[in-house]
Structure formats: C-alpha cells, structure tokens
Design an enzyme around this catalytic site. Structure first.
Site, mmCIF file in Angstrom:
data_model
loop_
_atom_site.group_PDB
_atom_site.id
_atom_site.type_symbol
_atom_site.label_atom_id
_atom_site.label_comp_id
_atom_site.label_asym_id
_atom_site.label_seq_id
_atom_site.Cartn_x
_atom_site.Cartn_y
_atom_site.Cartn_z
ATOM 1 N N HIS A 1 0.759 -1.148 -0.051
ATOM 2 C CA HIS A 1 0.056 -0.143 -0.097
ATOM 3 C C HIS A 1 0.851 1.248 0.046
ATOM 4 O O HIS A 1 1.642 1.467 0.744
ATOM 5 C CB HIS A 1 -0.994 -0.023 1.082
ATOM 6 C CG HIS A 1 -2.120 -0.772 1.106
ATOM 7 N ND1 HIS A 1 -3.233 -0.758 1.966
ATOM 8 C CD2 HIS A 1 -2.423 -1.952 0.247
ATOM 9 C CE1 HIS A 1 -3.977 -1.629 1.329
ATOM 10 N NE2 HIS A 1 -3.575 -2.184 0.505
ATOM 11 N N TYR B 1 -9.720 5.564 6.764
ATOM 12 C CA TYR B 1 -9.832 6.096 8.190
ATOM 13 C C TYR B 1 -11.010 7.176 8.135
ATOM 14 O O TYR B 1 -10.999 8.417 7.558
ATOM 15 C CB TYR B 1 -8.785 6.656 8.853
ATOM 16 C CG TYR B 1 -7.687 5.424 9.289
ATOM 17 C CD1 TYR B 1 -7.185 5.237 10.500
ATOM 18 C CD2 TYR B 1 -6.897 4.972 8.107
ATOM 19 C CE1 TYR B 1 -6.460 4.342 10.831
ATOM 20 C CE2 TYR B 1 -5.805 4.123 8.314
ATOM 21 C CZ TYR B 1 -5.641 3.711 9.767
ATOM 22 O OH TYR B 1 -4.590 2.724 10.079
ATOM 23 N N PRO C 1 -4.898 0.455 18.464
ATOM 24 C CA PRO C 1 -4.500 0.088 17.197
ATOM 25 C C PRO C 1 -4.602 0.971 15.951
ATOM 26 O O PRO C 1 -4.457 0.793 14.753
ATOM 27 C CB PRO C 1 -5.622 -1.197 17.010
ATOM 28 C CG PRO C 1 -6.611 -0.823 17.841
ATOM 29 C CD PRO C 1 -6.026 -0.301 19.020
ATOM 30 N N LYS D 1 0.641 0.226 15.053
ATOM 31 C CA LYS D 1 2.037 0.023 15.662
ATOM 32 C C LYS D 1 2.424 -0.876 16.599
ATOM 33 O O LYS D 1 3.464 -1.296 16.844
ATOM 34 C CB LYS D 1 2.239 1.309 16.537
ATOM 35 C CG LYS D 1 2.385 2.812 15.618
ATOM 36 C CD LYS D 1 3.580 2.557 14.926
ATOM 37 C CE LYS D 1 3.572 3.733 13.692
ATOM 38 N NZ LYS D 1 3.478 3.027 12.361
ATOM 39 N N TYR E 1 3.503 6.862 10.157
ATOM 40 C CA TYR E 1 2.703 5.563 9.640
ATOM 41 C C TYR E 1 3.455 4.610 9.183
ATOM 42 O O TYR E 1 3.466 3.511 9.505
ATOM 43 C CB TYR E 1 1.540 6.061 8.697
ATOM 44 C CG TYR E 1 0.647 5.067 8.547
ATOM 45 C CD1 TYR E 1 -0.827 5.085 9.580
ATOM 46 C CD2 TYR E 1 0.479 4.095 7.791
ATOM 47 C CE1 TYR E 1 -1.847 4.179 9.382
ATOM 48 C CE2 TYR E 1 -0.234 3.027 7.885
ATOM 49 C CZ TYR E 1 -1.512 3.104 8.666
ATOM 50 O OH TYR E 1 -2.518 2.127 8.410
#
Length: 391
Positions: free
Chosen positions: A72, A201, A293, A297, A385
């Site tokens: 991704h 998200y 979550p 991480k 991220y």
C-alpha cells in the site's frame, strides 16, 4: 534444559527474535503457553511498516509475504463527508506499508523454526522467572504435565501484557504509564472483496470507522462502539448500515456487503512500562508496551524491539561488549514513546469521545483539514505511519 537466550512467548516478537538469533548462530529456546493451532489462528494486526517488511525479508521469512501481501502506497482520510489521500512514497522518500496479517507472519516463522530445528515448545506454561539479577536466570514452566526448568544466560519476555516476564522486574524499579480510552472497536471479518484499494480512516459524528482488508477476497472492518459492548447486539445488517453511514462521502462510492464470519470487541488502551530491562531479563513487544490500534504500531513496535535486541546479542557475541545490550531499554523507549504519541494522536483525532463538545469536534476537523491541505502535516503523518527506522 539449558540455552543461551530463553524466549518466553511464541508470538511474532518471540518468533522473530529466535529467527534472527538462529541466523546469527546464537542458541535460543522458545516457550509458548498455547498450542500451535491457537497461536496460528490468533487474529491481530495486519499492517507491516517498511522496516518490518525489510527485516522479515532479510531473515528469510518474506517469500510468502511478498507473494500474497498487499503493498500500500497510502491511506485515505474521510471527514466532513469528503476524502483525502495521503501518498506515502512522495512524502517519505519512497517508504510504503504492507498488508499482511500477523497470523500469516506467525505461520511463516513457525514453519521456518520447525524446519530448522530451533527449539520451540508449545503448551509450555511459564510459571516464574527467577534470578533476573544473576548471571544464570532460570525460567520455571510446565510442559506435558511436568515441571521443568530452563537455565539461561539471558531471558527475553515476549509473553504479552498478561505474561509473567514483566513481574521479574521488581516493582521498586518499575514505572508504569497508562491510559484507558472511553470507547472500543467492534472488529469484523467479512467474506467480501474490499470496497477500497487502501485503508480508509473515517471521522464521523456517529463515531470512528476503519476499512481494512486481509486479502483481495476478505475485508476487515472496525466500528467505534461504547466500552462493554456485546458483539451479539450487532446484527450483520446493523454493522453494514452503520459502516455505510460513517464512511459516507459526497462522491460516487458504495460499501460492498457480504457474509460476516467473525465479530469481536477490542478495548483501547495505551501502556508503557520502564525500564525494558532488569539484570539479565529483557521485555519486548506487548510485555513492555501497548498502543491503541489506530496507528497500526503494535506488531511493528515488537519487531523493532527484537531487531534492536538481536543486534545487541550479535554485537556481544562478536566483540564481547555488552554496550548495545546496556542501551537496549533507552534505545527502544525513544521509538516506543514516539509510536505511543502517534497512536494517541490518531485515536483522539478520529474518535468521538462520549462527552465530546462541539468545540472539540471542530478542533478535530481543523486538524484533519490541516493534514489534507499542508504537505508538511501530511508528511509528518506519513513518516510516522510508515515507521521510523529501527534502532
């Protein structure tokens, strides 16, 4: 029984550490309290940072990941009925993430261990770690109905938040920091192709939602729900309707629906214990820290811990110097606290607190708009991220 490094816990942290040590010619033994079937079916994280992917490849555990994992290049943020994509490579100098479930990482590592003959005992319930401040710590455990001992030069606790390894660090030298969040996640697996190419998200007045995936045929989705929620109260239709409402944008997009195969409620918490070493006992992964979550991480922090630790053991073997082992806790905690902060930021920016005011909601939307409109803000998110370098 006798070994150089005794590893408590056969999850991804313990298995990866054992793989790295074995490749370096360092003797180790892994004790896992559950049976192999349970360990290989345990549903956990699915996002691998760039460095986690690189470490798995380097230790020979990347073949199936590279074949079946999904690379991704970004994520999508949805808020105020609009969407914005964060492009990782352009913001980070080429770093990406991989969607590959923790269960699959564990299966790959177990297969390699068994093939190579590395001692890996399932159903080995550790009862205590003794002599942490001596040069021969002992792990006491029960296996196949018998009380056993494993004498080690070093012990590494990779046995999670509820494991026994952390208790080897005396309370007088142990500091704990934690935060419980006033909401949980209802996570579902569904036999339906993902409705998106990358993770979504979503910030919504109805609460947070996340669209992820396990494969091109299986979707993984999450809904913010009140603490104490019973998954049985959520019918499949109610789950899909609520997801559709929270993902809604003023664009041509539709959430694909399909059979839901599992539902579970996941509490949200942050936790760190310091130090991550006492005497000859080290803590790694969830034994030392937990993150909500939202920032993806948990597994990656565990991989970073054991990568740093493996390098330190190799350095000791090659040079006789314990310098890197002595620095282990401080080295890892710098990365841990950065990940804790990022996970806290993602969680509190995207979720709706039960007592949240309109003012707080406007602050959240302002922050999300800043990320969408500022390359600098977007780059900060992308860098965190995709993951900071290990060590």
């Amino acid at each position: 029984m006798r070994t150089t490094v005794g590893i408590i816990g056969g999850g991804p942290a313990g298995l990866l550490l054992a793989r790295l040590l074995h490749r370096a010619g360092i003797d180790c033994t892994v004790l896992e309290s559950r049976d192999r079937e349970y360990v290989e079916r345990r549903q956990r994280a699915g996002i691998l940072e760039q460095d986690t992917v690189d470490v798995l490849r380097a230790c020979g555990a990347g073949e199936r990941m590279d074949r079946e994992g999904l690379v991704h290049d970004g994520i999508e943020l949805r808020f105020d009925r609009r969407s914005h994509r964060i492009d990782f490579p352009s913001l980070t100098g080429g770093r990406r993430v991989m969607v590959y479930a923790q269960t699959e990482v564990v299966k790959d590592l177990i297969a390699l261990h068994l093939s190579d003959g590395v001692p890996l005992l399932f159903g080995a319930a550790v009862r205590a770690v003794e002599g942490a401040d001596t040069d021969r710590p002992v792990v006491r455990f029960e296996h196949q109905g018998r009380e056993e001992t494993l004498t080690c030069d070093w012990v590494v606790g990779c046995d999670g938040f509820h494991g026994v390894a952390r208790s080897a660090v005396p309370e007088r030298v142990r500091e704990t920091y934690e935060r419980a969040y006033p909401y949980s996640w209802l996570g579902v697996l569904a036999d339906v192709p993902p409705s998106c190419d990358e993770l979504v998200y979503a910030h919504s007045p109805r609460g947070f939602a996340l669209h992820s995936m396990r494969s091109p045929e299986v979707s993984r989705l999450y809904l913010q729900v009140p603490n104490g929620t019973d998954p049985a109260d959520w019918s499949d239709e109610r789950v899909w309707d609520e997801l559709a409402a929270r993902f809604a944008v003023d664009a041509d997009w539709e959430l694909e629906r399909g059979p839901i195969t599992s539902k579970a409620v996941l509490p949200m918490r942050s936790f760190v214990t310091e130090p991550m070493r006492y005497g000859r006992v080290f803590l790694a992964g969830d034994a030392a820290h937990i993150v909500p979550p939202t920032g993806a991480k948990g597994l990656n922090l565990a991989a970073a811990d054991v990568t740093v630790l493996a390098r330190a053991f190799v350095h000791l073997e090659e040079t006789g110097s314990a310098e890197l082992l002595d620095a282990y806790s401080d080295t890892c905690l710098r990365r841990v606290w950065r990940a804790e902060h990022f996970s806290y930021f993602m969680t509190t920016t995207l979720h709706t607190d039960p007592g949240q005011s309109g003012f707080q909601t406007r602050l959240q939307l302002s922050q999300l708009d800043r990320i969408a409109s500022s390359p600098h803000a977007a780059a900060e998110l992308a860098e965190n991220y995709t993951g900071l370098p290990f060590g």
